[in-house]
Design a protein around this motif. Structure first.
Motif, PDB file in Angstrom:
ATOM      1  N   LEU A  99       0.814  -1.203   0.000  1.00 36.05           N
ATOM      2  CA  LEU A  99       0.000   0.000   0.000  1.00 36.05           C
ATOM      3  C   LEU A  99       0.854   1.262   0.000  1.00 36.05           C
ATOM      4  O   LEU A  99       1.938   1.305   0.584  1.00 36.05           O
ATOM      5  CB  LEU A  99      -0.900   0.034   1.245  1.00 36.05           C
ATOM      6  CG  LEU A  99      -1.734  -1.210   1.559  1.00 36.05           C
ATOM      7  CD1 LEU A  99      -2.409  -1.043   2.905  1.00 36.05           C
ATOM      8  CD2 LEU A  99      -2.754  -1.450   0.470  1.00 36.05           C
ATOM      9  N   PHE A 112       0.524   4.627   1.666  1.00 35.07           N
ATOM     10  CA  PHE A 112      -0.240   5.173   2.782  1.00 35.07           C
ATOM     11  C   PHE A 112      -0.023   6.674   2.880  1.00 35.07           C
ATOM     12  O   PHE A 112       1.073   7.184   2.655  1.00 35.07           O
ATOM     13  CB  PHE A 112       0.209   4.493   4.076  1.00 35.07           C
ATOM     14  CG  PHE A 112      -0.444   5.021   5.316  1.00 35.07           C
ATOM     15  CD1 PHE A 112      -1.723   4.619   5.688  1.00 35.07           C
ATOM     16  CD2 PHE A 112       0.222   5.926   6.136  1.00 35.07           C
ATOM     17  CE1 PHE A 112      -2.313   5.109   6.840  1.00 35.07           C
ATOM     18  CE2 PHE A 112      -0.356   6.413   7.288  1.00 35.07           C
ATOM     19  CZ  PHE A 112      -1.634   6.004   7.636  1.00 35.07           C
ATOM     20  N   GLU A 125       3.555  10.231   4.539  1.00 33.37           N
ATOM     21  CA  GLU A 125       3.269   9.179   3.576  1.00 33.37           C
ATOM     22  C   GLU A 125       4.319   8.089   3.690  1.00 33.37           C
ATOM     23  O   GLU A 125       5.459   8.349   4.080  1.00 33.37           O
ATOM     24  CB  GLU A 125       3.215   9.734   2.142  1.00 33.37           C
ATOM     25  CG  GLU A 125       4.445  10.518   1.736  1.00 33.37           C
ATOM     26  CD  GLU A 125       4.271  11.235   0.417  1.00 33.37           C
ATOM     27  OE1 GLU A 125       3.151  11.227  -0.121  1.00 33.37           O
ATOM     28  OE2 GLU A 125       5.270  11.790  -0.084  1.00 33.37           O
ATOM     29  N   TYR A 154      -5.212   4.976   1.811  1.00 37.19           N
ATOM     30  CA  TYR A 154      -4.137   4.346   1.057  1.00 37.19           C
ATOM     31  C   TYR A 154      -4.556   4.084  -0.383  1.00 37.19           C
ATOM     32  O   TYR A 154      -5.738   4.074  -0.725  1.00 37.19           O
ATOM     33  CB  TYR A 154      -3.726   3.030   1.716  1.00 37.19           C
ATOM     34  CG  TYR A 154      -4.833   1.993   1.742  1.00 37.19           C
ATOM     35  CD1 TYR A 154      -5.058   1.159   0.639  1.00 37.19           C
ATOM     36  CD2 TYR A 154      -5.659   1.846   2.849  1.00 37.19           C
ATOM     37  CE1 TYR A 154      -6.070   0.214   0.648  1.00 37.19           C
ATOM     38  CE2 TYR A 154      -6.672   0.906   2.872  1.00 37.19           C
ATOM     39  CZ  TYR A 154      -6.863   0.099   1.775  1.00 37.19           C
ATOM     40  OH  TYR A 154      -7.884  -0.833   1.782  1.00 37.19           O
TER      41      TYR A 154
END
Length: 307
Positions: free
Chosen positions: A232, A234, A275, A299
């Motif tokens: 992911l 994020f 992030e 995400y």
């Protein structure tokens, strides 16, 4: 003829030693603090070279991408000059050798086994062999060299074009944004208290689009989510509103490892953006204390085009 062969053999051995040095000891590999073996089998950017515009301001990764292909072109020329061999046999032997070298890199913690490197190295050797096959038909030495050089450039551009066309198929891209409050927490429940609302931070109007997380009047509150081993991208924003006492903090942990810890004294009177890329993450914990606000948490899942 024998002298030429000995000189060619010496050049081949010297160049092989230089390449092996770069693969095992250059770029401070010996000082690496890697604690585990790394084996990469996912295909990504395995033929794509940097775009022409990237050469204006090349990065280290651009140079590595070029080197992984270009540095192995000479082997496709030198080996068949020393030992006449058919293309299939040459390429099979080269791939086997690179697989062994990549494995040794991983097991000695002086690098990683990367299937993308194997393909890039092999494409370079194949380009070299193609240039050799075209150049050997020339009648004089200088013509052979000229044809080999020109063929190398043309074949490299051809592989570059093929890689640019097919590489997106084997490269992961960011999927649509998923707000964290759209997921169930570790208890299988969807949080009800994350509805967006307006506030100010440093005289800046904050208008969350997806969610707002807080301690909900308590001293601290922890939100836990299961990410199911997904890869992911994020993202989240955080800060302390102007209204109320300027106190609070936020921390983020993934699979027990803390990746963010920020408090009022450090973050100041301004919104902050955080992030991170999660690789095969399982559990996400976000702890909010005091008057800290965290918003637009979510995400983008990394997926291939066919997924």
């Amino acid at each position: 003829m024998l002298k030429h062969r000995k000189a060619l053999l010496f050049a081949t051995l010297l160049y092989t030693g230089l390449v092996l040095y770069c693969m095992f000891f250059a770029f401070d590999r010996a000082s690496s603090d890697a604690a585990s073996y790394t084996f990469i089998f996912e295909l990504e950017n395995f033929l794509k070279l940097p775009n022409p515009s990237d050469f204006l301001h090349p990065t280290l990764m651009d140079l590595v991408g070029i080197g992984n292909t270009a540095a192995f072109i000479p082997f496709g020329i030198l080996v068949p000059l020393l030992y006449p061999v058919r293309f299939v046999r040459f390429l099979a032997g080269f791939i086997l050798s690179i697989l062994v070298i990549e494995t040794i890199q991983a097991l000695t913690l002086l690098g990683s086994f990367d299937i993308n490197d194997v393909l890039q190295n092999s494409s370079g050797a194949a380009i070299g062999f193609g240039a050799y096959a075209l150049g050997r038909r020339a009648t004089s030495l200088w013509r052979k060299i000229a044809v080999m050089g020109l063929s190398t450039v043309i074949l490299l551009i051809g592989v570059w074009g093929i890689g640019s066309a097919i590489d997106p198929i084997f490269t992961k891209h960011q999927g649509p944004f998923v707000a964290l409050n759209d997921m169930d927490d570790n208890l299988g429940q969807t949080p009800k208290s994350t509805i967006p609302y307006h506030f100010q931070i440093g005289d800046q109007e904050i208008t969350p689009q997806f969610n707002v997380y807080s301690a909900e009047g308590e001293e601290a509150k922890t939100y836990t989510y299961k990410l199911k081993k997904k890869e992911l991208y994020f993202s989240m924003y955080y800060g302390i509103p102007d209204q109320g006492d300027f106190k609070g903090s936020v921390s983020v942990a993934v699979d027990g490892q803390q990746i963010l810890s920020d408090s009022a004294e450090i973050q100041g009177h301004a919104p902050n953006h955080f992030e991170w890329v999660f690789e095969q993450a399982d559990e996400l914990k976000i702890t909010v204390k005091g008057n800290e606000k965290v918003w637009d948490i979510g995400y983008n899942e990394m997926k291939y085009l066919w997924q």
